[in-house]
Each structure stands twice: as C-alpha cells, then as structure tokens.
Design a protein around this motif. Structure first.
Motif, PDB file in Angstrom:
ATOM      1  N   THR A  28      29.976  29.197 -39.405  1.00  0.00           N
ATOM      2  CA  THR A  28      29.973  29.939 -40.664  1.00  0.00           C
ATOM      3  C   THR A  28      30.058  28.984 -41.842  1.00  0.00           C
ATOM      4  O   THR A  28      30.705  27.936 -41.756  1.00  0.00           O
ATOM      5  N   LEU A  29      29.387  29.364 -42.926  1.00  0.00           N
ATOM      6  CA  LEU A  29      29.487  28.585 -44.156  1.00  0.00           C
ATOM      7  C   LEU A  29      30.832  28.882 -44.818  1.00  0.00           C
ATOM      8  O   LEU A  29      31.421  29.946 -44.580  1.00  0.00           O
ATOM      9  N   PRO A  30      31.326  27.972 -45.658  1.00  0.00           N
ATOM     10  CA  PRO A  30      32.547  28.266 -46.405  1.00  0.00           C
ATOM     11  C   PRO A  30      32.364  29.536 -47.236  1.00  0.00           C
ATOM     12  O   PRO A  30      31.243  29.907 -47.591  1.00  0.00           O
ATOM     13  N   GLY A  31      33.457  30.184 -47.590  1.00  0.00           N
ATOM     14  CA  GLY A  31      33.381  31.398 -48.376  1.00  0.00           C
ATOM     15  C   GLY A  31      32.947  31.135 -49.805  1.00  0.00           C
ATOM     16  O   GLY A  31      32.876  29.979 -50.254  1.00  0.00           O
ATOM     17  N   GLU A  32      32.662  32.202 -50.516  1.00  0.00           N
ATOM     18  CA  GLU A  32      32.186  32.093 -51.898  1.00  0.00           C
ATOM     19  C   GLU A  32      33.135  31.293 -52.779  1.00  0.00           C
ATOM     20  O   GLU A  32      32.706  30.441 -53.562  1.00  0.00           O
ATOM     21  N   LEU A  33      34.429  31.579 -52.661  1.00  0.00           N
ATOM     22  CA  LEU A  33      35.398  30.895 -53.515  1.00  0.00           C
ATOM     23  C   LEU A  33      35.411  29.395 -53.245  1.00  0.00           C
ATOM     24  O   LEU A  33      35.476  28.580 -54.170  1.00  0.00           O
TER      25      LEU A  33
END
Length: 233
Positions: A28-33
């Motif tokens: 998974t990519l890092p979250g938006e924040l």
C-alpha cells in the motif's frame, strides 16, 4: 508552481518509488496525510496524483482500505511500463516480455527487409557490426550498445513499413538501458556478434524466410543469454 505541475511531480515521484521496489506489487502507498507532508503539497494535489497512477493501472484504490500497487501486467500506460522495464533491474517479467515483443516485431521486419534492403543498407550494417567487434575487443560497452542498436535500426527502416519504426521509437530508451545491462557480459557480446553475422548474411541473400529465421534465432539466443547470465533463471 501550477497545481498540474505539482500533480505530475508527485505522481512521477511515486512511480519512481514503485519502480525502484520501495512499494512492491500488493503493498500500500502511504496515506494522503503522509504523502502531503512528504511532498509539501495539498491533499487535493496528492489525490489527483494518485488518481493519475490509478488511471494508468499502476495502483488501485480500495475505498476504506487504501491504495494498492498493482502487478506490472495490469499497468496500462506505455510510459509507466517502459519506466519499469528500463529502471526496474530486478523485474524479470519486463525484461523477458521486452525480448518477446522484439522477437515478434523484428523477425517480421527482417522478413520484409530481405526483399527491400539496399546495398547501402547492407554496407551500413557491416560497418555497425565491425564497430561492435572492435568494441568487443576493447570491452567498450557503450560503443558496443550504440553499434548494436544502429545495426537493428537499419533493418527496421529497411523493412519499408513506417509503422515498424514508429512502434519502436518509444522503446529506444529502454532498449538502450537493457542492452547496456546485458552487454556487460563478454560472452553475451560474443554470442550477439555471431548472431548478427548470420542475420546480415541472411538479409544479403534476399531470402525472406531465411532472414526471418535468422532474426528469430538471434532473439532466441538473446532470451537465453538474458536468463542465463543476467536473471539466472
């Protein structure tokens, strides 16, 4: 800086990180924040950058779960796939499939070129093959790759089919990168020289079937060398 430029910058950086293996398929990519903080851009910019990768098939967004990296076979962007093939040195799939593509296209190009190639074309190919031989002796990988690519370029244009050259144009960077990787192996250079000589001889004969088989043999040898000396599979 315009937001569109920022979107491109963020999506390009994420693609680089995916290709490098930092985010392998299934991860998974890092979250938006986190991405907002890393790139010092707005959440809207990050959102659009991720959507760009989603549109290219590089990632998939699963609502409530996160953004997952897809396997290369699911990517739909030529540019992204070529980036992976050129820079993803550990991606055996891309390397193998590139040669499979070359085998399909270049064998056909050689078949067409057999009846259309000129004396000047043949002389040019001989010059490039001579340069390859000299580079092989001097272990000059850069010069070897340059002459190798030029040899094949003559055949593509000699095919007389404008679509062949157009199809290969976007592949020029990845072909150069892959050739530089494989041509570091001296035995691969020697094998390539032998196969090139057979291709040249077949084209000079004017026999389409012989030319097609000679190029097919060359691509088969290239595949074997890649698996034996580079990928070790």
């Amino acid at each position: 800086m315009a937001r569109q430029s920022l979107v491109g910058m963020v999506s390009d950086d994420l693609l680089n990180r995916i290709v490098s293996g930092e985010f392998p398929p299934g991860s998974t990519l890092p979250g938006e924040l986190d991405l907002t903080a890393q790139h010092e851009v707005s959440r809207m910019t990050v959102r659009e950058a991720v959507k760009t990768l989603e549109a290219q098939g590089v990632v998939r967004i699963e609502r409530g779960r996160g953004t997952y990296v897809n396997e290369l076979r699911r990517w739909t962007s030529m540019g992204a796939v070529l980036r992976a093939a050129a820079d993803g040195e550990k991606d055996a799939t891309a390397a193998v499939q590139l040669i499979e593509l070359r085998r399909m296209l270049e064998s056909g190009a050689a078949e067409l070129a057999a009846t259309r190639i000129t004396a000047e074309d043949l002389a040019s190919m001989l010059e490039h093959m001579t340069a390859m031989g000299e580079a092989h002796v001097a272990n000059d990988v850069g010069r070897f790759v340059e002459a190798d690519l030029a040899f094949h370029d003559v055949i593509l244009h000699a095919s007389g089919n404008i679509f062949v050259a157009v199809l290969f144009a976007p592949l020029s960077h990845v072909l150069s990168a892959r050739r530089a990787q494989t041509s570091k192996v001296v035995q691969i250079q020697a094998n390539a020289l032998r196969e090139h000589a057979q291709v040249l001889e077949a084209l000079a004969s004017g026999d389409p079937e012989r030319a097609r088989l000679a190029m097919d043999s060359h691509m088969a040898q290239t595949m074997s060398d890649l698996k034996t000396y580079v990928l070790h599979i």
